[in-house]
Scaffold this active site. Structure first.
Site, PDB file in Angstrom:
ATOM      1  N   HIS A 102     -16.675 -17.810  73.723  1.00  0.00           N
ATOM      2  CA  HIS A 102     -15.280 -18.244  73.871  1.00  0.00           C
ATOM      3  C   HIS A 102     -15.158 -19.723  74.224  1.00  0.00           C
ATOM      4  O   HIS A 102     -14.076 -20.205  74.535  1.00  0.00           O
ATOM      5  CB  HIS A 102     -14.549 -17.369  74.894  1.00  0.00           C
ATOM      6  CG  HIS A 102     -13.999 -16.133  74.261  1.00  0.00           C
ATOM      7  ND1 HIS A 102     -14.613 -14.918  74.335  1.00  0.00           N
ATOM      8  CD2 HIS A 102     -12.901 -15.952  73.503  1.00  0.00           C
ATOM      9  CE1 HIS A 102     -13.911 -14.036  73.653  1.00  0.00           C
ATOM     10  NE2 HIS A 102     -12.862 -14.633  73.136  1.00  0.00           N
ATOM     11  N   ASP A 169      -6.943 -16.114  83.047  1.00  0.00           N
ATOM     12  CA  ASP A 169      -5.733 -15.580  82.398  1.00  0.00           C
ATOM     13  C   ASP A 169      -6.081 -14.521  81.359  1.00  0.00           C
ATOM     14  O   ASP A 169      -5.313 -13.613  81.097  1.00  0.00           O
ATOM     15  CB  ASP A 169      -4.982 -16.706  81.672  1.00  0.00           C
ATOM     16  CG  ASP A 169      -4.398 -17.704  82.647  1.00  0.00           C
ATOM     17  OD1 ASP A 169      -4.320 -17.379  83.846  1.00  0.00           O
ATOM     18  OD2 ASP A 169      -4.033 -18.806  82.203  1.00  0.00           O
ATOM     19  N   GLU A 281       1.495 -20.097  88.452  1.00  0.00           N
ATOM     20  CA  GLU A 281       1.101 -20.973  87.352  1.00  0.00           C
ATOM     21  C   GLU A 281       2.347 -21.701  86.867  1.00  0.00           C
ATOM     22  O   GLU A 281       3.405 -21.648  87.510  1.00  0.00           O
ATOM     23  CB  GLU A 281       0.447 -20.174  86.205  1.00  0.00           C
ATOM     24  CG  GLU A 281      -0.948 -19.693  86.529  1.00  0.00           C
ATOM     25  CD  GLU A 281      -1.809 -19.408  85.309  1.00  0.00           C
ATOM     26  OE1 GLU A 281      -1.352 -19.658  84.170  1.00  0.00           O
ATOM     27  OE2 GLU A 281      -2.949 -18.929  85.484  1.00  0.00           O
TER      28      GLU A 281
HETATM   29  P1  FAD Z   1     -19.679 -18.541  76.270  1.00  0.00           P
HETATM   30  O1  FAD Z   1     -18.667 -19.381  75.617  1.00  0.00           O
HETATM   31  O2  FAD Z   1     -20.476 -17.654  75.408  1.00  0.00           O
HETATM   32  O3  FAD Z   1     -20.683 -19.456  77.127  1.00  0.00           O
HETATM   33  C1  FAD Z   1     -20.207 -20.546  77.885  1.00  0.00           C
HETATM   34  C2  FAD Z   1     -21.373 -21.316  78.520  1.00  0.00           C
HETATM   35  O4  FAD Z   1     -21.964 -20.541  79.535  1.00  0.00           O
HETATM   36  C3  FAD Z   1     -22.495 -21.663  77.544  1.00  0.00           C
HETATM   37  O5  FAD Z   1     -23.071 -22.872  77.926  1.00  0.00           O
HETATM   38  C4  FAD Z   1     -23.468 -20.526  77.736  1.00  0.00           C
HETATM   39  O6  FAD Z   1     -24.786 -20.888  77.386  1.00  0.00           O
HETATM   40  C5  FAD Z   1     -23.315 -20.233  79.223  1.00  0.00           C
HETATM   41  N1  FAD Z   1     -23.515 -18.829  79.547  1.00  0.00           N
HETATM   42  C6  FAD Z   1     -22.945 -17.749  78.979  1.00  0.00           C
HETATM   43  N2  FAD Z   1     -23.353 -16.628  79.603  1.00  0.00           N
HETATM   44  C7  FAD Z   1     -24.171 -17.020  80.588  1.00  0.00           C
HETATM   45  C8  FAD Z   1     -24.905 -16.338  81.587  1.00  0.00           C
HETATM   46  N3  FAD Z   1     -24.886 -15.007  81.693  1.00  0.00           N
HETATM   47  N4  FAD Z   1     -25.654 -17.075  82.438  1.00  0.00           N
HETATM   48  C9  FAD Z   1     -25.695 -18.424  82.364  1.00  0.00           C
HETATM   49  N5  FAD Z   1     -25.033 -19.115  81.432  1.00  0.00           N
HETATM   50  C10 FAD Z   1     -24.277 -18.421  80.564  1.00  0.00           C
HETATM   51  N6  FAD Z   1     -11.331 -20.052  81.542  1.00  0.00           N
HETATM   52  C11 FAD Z   1     -10.788 -20.013  82.763  1.00  0.00           C
HETATM   53  O7  FAD Z   1     -11.401 -20.421  83.743  1.00  0.00           O
HETATM   54  N7  FAD Z   1      -9.531 -19.498  82.961  1.00  0.00           N
HETATM   55  C12 FAD Z   1      -8.798 -18.977  81.951  1.00  0.00           C
HETATM   56  O8  FAD Z   1      -7.688 -18.519  82.167  1.00  0.00           O
HETATM   57  C13 FAD Z   1      -9.367 -18.994  80.643  1.00  0.00           C
HETATM   58  N8  FAD Z   1      -8.699 -18.456  79.603  1.00  0.00           N
HETATM   59  C14 FAD Z   1      -9.268 -18.469  78.366  1.00  0.00           C
HETATM   60  C15 FAD Z   1      -8.585 -17.872  77.311  1.00  0.00           C
HETATM   61  C16 FAD Z   1      -9.142 -17.847  76.048  1.00  0.00           C
HETATM   62  C17 FAD Z   1      -8.386 -17.195  74.916  1.00  0.00           C
HETATM   63  C18 FAD Z   1     -10.405 -18.467  75.827  1.00  0.00           C
HETATM   64  C19 FAD Z   1     -10.996 -18.505  74.462  1.00  0.00           C
HETATM   65  C20 FAD Z   1     -11.090 -19.058  76.861  1.00  0.00           C
HETATM   66  C21 FAD Z   1     -10.531 -19.060  78.146  1.00  0.00           C
HETATM   67  N9  FAD Z   1     -11.192 -19.631  79.229  1.00  0.00           N
HETATM   68  C22 FAD Z   1     -10.642 -19.579  80.479  1.00  0.00           C
HETATM   69  C23 FAD Z   1     -12.458 -20.349  79.042  1.00  0.00           C
HETATM   70  C24 FAD Z   1     -13.656 -19.478  79.346  1.00  0.00           C
HETATM   71  O9  FAD Z   1     -13.829 -19.375  80.736  1.00  0.00           O
HETATM   72  C25 FAD Z   1     -14.895 -20.114  78.735  1.00  0.00           C
HETATM   73  O10 FAD Z   1     -14.784 -20.054  77.344  1.00  0.00           O
HETATM   74  C26 FAD Z   1     -16.175 -19.504  79.222  1.00  0.00           C
HETATM   75  O11 FAD Z   1     -17.211 -20.189  78.596  1.00  0.00           O
HETATM   76  C27 FAD Z   1     -16.326 -18.006  79.041  1.00  0.00           C
HETATM   77  O12 FAD Z   1     -16.525 -17.607  77.720  1.00  0.00           O
HETATM   78  P2  FAD Z   1     -17.756 -16.673  77.338  1.00  0.00           P
HETATM   79  O13 FAD Z   1     -17.939 -15.659  78.384  1.00  0.00           O
HETATM   80  O14 FAD Z   1     -17.551 -16.227  75.938  1.00  0.00           O
HETATM   81  O15 FAD Z   1     -18.982 -17.699  77.442  1.00  0.00           O
END
Ligand code: FAD
Length: 521
Positions: A102, A169, A281
């Site tokens: 994400h 969120d 917010e």
């Molecule tokens: P990824 O995008 O897959 O990874 C993000 C990073 O973390 C990469 O560098 C990855 O290598 C690393 N990573 C992933 N898993 C691990 C792990 N287990 N251990 C160590 N490193 C790891 N963020 C907020 O804070 N508040 C919000 O309200 C919010 N709303 C969002 C809404 C949407 C629709 C989207 C798309 C994103 C939102 N985000 C929000 C952002 C979100 O927190 C980040 O995209 C975050 O990276 C989580 O996504 P993911 O779990 O898919 O991680």
């Protein structure tokens, strides 16, 4: 006994044949040492383009970088085996844990290396989210796998009448992914970001060591990993604090025509840590982006649009008050008297009552109402900033009334404050140095491949303005590429950040997509 030895020999023989065939037929990437084929995890490593392509894009849809392989682990041991192998190998290949991808700037990419599909850890396993408590003093918590989605953590904890306190969120993000950033939403003013609500972590470092860490044990790793952008280890378990779950939520939308009143009321609301709103917010409503919310009638939406046309830009304060069915009337009375202290435009307060889970999962519910064609080809050039409170008015006049002033769409723009003292300064997450209150500004447009550059240009203009005016901002979910920018981003935390990298991931194997460390240390 003899029979068993015979079957063992047969297994080894068959495995050797299998590996020889793998070597002969699989297009093994040049970057990978062949010794990887001798590891037990080789069957879980996928090289086919169908799989690697899926892991070469993210939610942003703006960049692409294919890994050479994808590991689908069935246990943390599988991940540790891969990292240990990479650490001892003479040939360099990087490793990125991917939550659900994400990110919007390629942060979970591993170009030419291995992406670890964290979702595989939890696939078909019901034992990766466990609620328990310490005996004395009673302290409830949930142990959740780093790959788990927050929505699944919520479902599981609600079975016990409990809930995590601090959220994002959108709940279809992973525990490891948000804890690597901070995890922010409207509850953070009271409880801190998600990283402030963690008791303990299991982490696989860049040397392949599996380490449990907490405030007391291996605390440097614990503080480093929280907000550490995946640089020091892969989170495979997080112990998160829990509180009793409320039953109901009164959800409010209050419209402001004056930015000063809007932020003044937000700051007053976040100063009430005991009673008052449980969630605060806010957002900018402007031009074509004044869309109706799920609970504002079409008639009221029209009224809001007229107000936006009249004032150019108006602001929506979004709040929520949690309550129990039994105390509903008392809570509603208290809310009425609190509303009298606020300065929203008369007649522009909208409220509804929803279940707790309905409130927390609101973004996903809205999202699923859109058809798949509405999602197709949509790209997300997002920019998230943390700004010191002392400069928020300057930002408003230059950005909301300046750079975004014409009638073109601006997309979703979030504006809301935090109390800095709810953030632990020892953790890696970078926030403004100014004491007191700071704001988050989320510029979150959805664009097409044809018009995304328009938003990108707007965001560059905003960043240039902040630089020129000496506004000490930090990017949240940062997207920097040069060491100078990263140094500036982490500020006085940079030296510790580098020391931790040297200690826990000296070969710079982990999360290369963040583009912080491009060479071994
Ligand atoms: P990824 O995008 O897959 O990874 C993000 C990073 O973390 C990469 O560098 C990855 O290598 C690393 N990573 C992933 N898993 C691990 C792990 N287990 N251990 C160590 N490193 C790891 N963020 C907020 O804070 N508040 C919000 O309200 C919010 N709303 C969002 C809404 C949407 C629709 C989207 C798309 C994103 C939102 N985000 C929000 C952002 C979100 O927190 C980040 O995209 C975050 O990276 C989580 O996504 P993911 O779990 O898919 O991680």
């Amino acid at each position: 006994m003899a029979l068993r030895r015979f079957s063992d020999i047969t297994t080894v023989f068959l495995l050797t044949i299998y590996r020889a065939i793998s070597l002969a037929f699989v297009d093994w990437p040049d970057t990978f040492p062949l010794g990887l084929l001798d590891l037990d995890i080789v069957d879980k490593i996928h090289l086919d383009p169908n799989t690697t392509t899926q892991f070469s894009i993210d939610y942003g849809q703006l960049s692409q970088a294919a890994p050479a392989a994808v590991l689908c682990p069935s246990s943390p041991d599988d991940i540790a085996a891969l990292v240990r192998f990479a650490y001892t190998s003479s040939r360099y290949f990087a490793i990125a844990a991917r939550g659900r991808g994400h990110s919007v700037g390629g942060q979970a990419f591993a170009p030419g290396g291995v992406v670890v599909d964290m979702a595989s850890l939890g696939r078909g396993r019901a034992d990766r989210i466990n609620v328990s408590s310490d005996d004395a003093p009673a302290r409830w918590y949930v142990d959740a796998g780093g790959e788990q989605l927050w929505i699944d953590v919520l479902h599981e904890t609600l079975k016990h009448g409990l809930t995590p306190r601090s959220w994002t969120d959108y709940l279809h993000l992973t525990v490891g992914g948000t804890l690597s950033n901070a995890g922010i939403s409207g509850q953070a003013f009271r409880h801190g970001p998600q990283i402030s609500n963690v008791y303990e972590l299991d982490v696989i470092t860049g040397k392949g060591d599996m380490i449990t860490c907490s405030h007391e044990e291996n605390s440097d790793l614990f503080y480093g990993v929280l907000g550490g952008l995946g640089q020091f280890g892969i989170i495979t378990r997080a112990r998160i604090s829990l509180a009793p779950a409320p039953q109901r939520v009164r959800w409010l939308h209050l419209v402001y025509t004056n930015f000063h009143m809007f932020t003044r009321d937000q700051e007053m609301l976040i100063s009430k840590l005991e009673k008052g709103f449980d969630y605060v917010e806010g957002r900018l409503l402007k031009g074509k982006d004044v869309s109706s919310s799920s609970f504002i009638s079409e008639e009221d939406s029209e009224k809001i649009k007229l107000l936006a046309d009249e004032f150019g830009a108006i602001y929506l304060l979004e709040g929520a008050v949690y309550y129990e069915q039994a105390t509903a009337s008392m809570v509603h009375q208290e809310l009425e008297s609190l509303l009298k202290q606020l300065s929203f435009a008369p007649g522009f307060a909208f409220t509804t009552d929803v279940s707790y889970i309905g409130f927390l999962d609101r973004v996903h519910e809205e999202d699923t109402k859109q058809s798949s064609t509405e999602h197709e080809g949509v790209v997300h050039p997002w920019l998230n900033l943390f700004l010191p409170k002392s400069r928020i008015r300057d930002f408003e006049s230059a950005v909301f009334k300046g750079i975004l002033k014409n009638n073109n769409p601006v997309g979703l723009v979030l504006i809301y404050p935090f109390n800095k003292n709810k953030w632990d300064d020892e953790m890696s997450a970078a926030i403004p140095d100014e004491e007191g209150v700071f704001y988050t500004i989320g510029l979150l447009p959805s664009a097409t491949r044809e018009d995304w550059e328009y938003f990108d240009k707007q965001h560059h203009e905003i960043l240039s303005f902040c630089h020129q005016e000496g506004i000490e901002f930090k990017q949240y979910l940062p997207q920097y590429v040069t060491e100078t920018d990263w140094r500036k981003h982490f500020g006085r935390k940079w030296d510790v950040f580098v020391q931790l990298k040297r200690r826990y991931d000296p070969k710079a194997l982990l999360s290369p997509g963040q583009r912080i460390f491009t060479n071994p240390l």
